[in-house]
Structure formats: structure tokens, C-alpha cells
Motif scaffolding. Structure first.
Motif, PDB file in Angstrom:
ATOM      1  N   SER A  41       0.825  -1.200   0.000  1.00 57.99           N
ATOM      2  CA  SER A  41       0.000   0.000   0.000  1.00 57.99           C
ATOM      3  C   SER A  41       0.864   1.257   0.000  1.00 57.99           C
ATOM      4  O   SER A  41       0.609   2.196  -0.759  1.00 57.99           O
ATOM      5  CB  SER A  41      -0.915  -0.012   1.225  1.00 57.99           C
ATOM      6  N   ILE A  42       1.889   1.275   0.824  1.00 57.12           N
ATOM      7  CA  ILE A  42       2.788   2.434   0.886  1.00 57.12           C
ATOM      8  C   ILE A  42       3.505   2.621  -0.445  1.00 57.12           C
ATOM      9  O   ILE A  42       3.631   3.745  -0.948  1.00 57.12           O
ATOM     10  CB  ILE A  42       3.785   2.282   2.054  1.00 57.12           C
ATOM     11  N   GLN A  45       1.106   4.114  -2.913  1.00 54.88           N
ATOM     12  CA  GLN A  45       0.834   5.513  -2.596  1.00 54.88           C
ATOM     13  C   GLN A  45       2.003   6.416  -2.983  1.00 54.88           C
ATOM     14  O   GLN A  45       1.799   7.505  -3.535  1.00 54.88           O
ATOM     15  CB  GLN A  45       0.529   5.677  -1.104  1.00 54.88           C
ATOM     16  N   GLN A  48       1.978   6.742  -6.775  1.00 58.41           N
ATOM     17  CA  GLN A  48       0.911   7.636  -7.220  1.00 58.41           C
ATOM     18  C   GLN A  48       1.248   9.095  -6.898  1.00 58.41           C
ATOM     19  O   GLN A  48       0.971   9.988  -7.689  1.00 58.41           O
ATOM     20  CB  GLN A  48      -0.410   7.244  -6.572  1.00 58.41           C
ATOM     21  N   LYS A  49       1.846   9.340  -5.745  1.00 57.90           N
ATOM     22  CA  LYS A  49       2.225  10.708  -5.356  1.00 57.90           C
ATOM     23  C   LYS A  49       3.271  11.256  -6.320  1.00 57.90           C
ATOM     24  O   LYS A  49       3.181  12.413  -6.752  1.00 57.90           O
ATOM     25  CB  LYS A  49       2.763  10.708  -3.930  1.00 57.90           C
TER      26      LYS A  49
END
Length: 92
Positions: A41-42, A45, A48-49
Motif C-alpha cells: 500500500s505504501i 501511494q 501515485q504521489k
């Protein structure tokens, strides 16, 4: 009245809903949600960031270029056009 089974109740409710509206749920095109580990998940993220920030930087540069009326032209220092003004001609 006589007690009705859950299946009969569901069919009756569905028929009632069909009488009220023609709206239908769209078919599920994607796989259902799945569980991810915290690490996955990290990582997603962060990816995506970074993609979002890159897109924002490109958009900001584009808007700034439009505001300042900057035109990106092709630069060819070895090309024929750049050498025209450098030609030395004898007047003789």
C-alpha cells in the motif's frame, strides 16, 4: 397471511423495484477489491504521489510558458541556417 420464504420475499421486492424504476446497476468489469499488505500500500501511494507531482510540474510549466508567451523552437547549431550569417565574403 401465510409466512413467505426469504426467496419469495426477495423476488417480490425485486418485482416491486422493477415497477418503480428502470435503473440497473452496471455490470462489474473489474475484479473485486483485494487486501494489500502495508508495504504494498505504501509503495503504491508513493508511486501515485510521484506521478501526481510530475503531472502537476508539467502543468505548471505549461501554464507558465503560456503566460510568458514562450515558444519552444528547434535549435540546430550545426544546421545551414545558423551558418548563413557567419559566411565571410570578399568584396573583391
Amino acid at each position: 397471511g401465510s409466512p413467505i420464504t426469504a426467496e419469495e420475499r426477495r423476488l417480490r421486492d425485486k418485482k416491486h423495484l422493477d415497477d418503480i424504476t428502470a435503473a440497473r446497476l452496471p455490470p462489474l468489469h473489474h475484479s473485486p477489491a483485494k487486501l494489500l499488505s502495508i508495504e504494498e500500500s505504501i509503495a503504491i501511494q508513493i508511486q501515485q504521489k510521484e506521478a501526481y507531482e510530475e503531472m502537476q510540474a508539467k502543468l505548471a510549466a505549461q501554464k507558465l510558458a503560456e503566460r510568458l508567451n514562450i515558444k519552444m523552437l528547434r535549435f540546430e547549431p550545426e544546421g545551414e541556417a545558423s551558418m548563413q550569417y557567419r559566411e565571410v565574403r570578399d568584396e573583391d
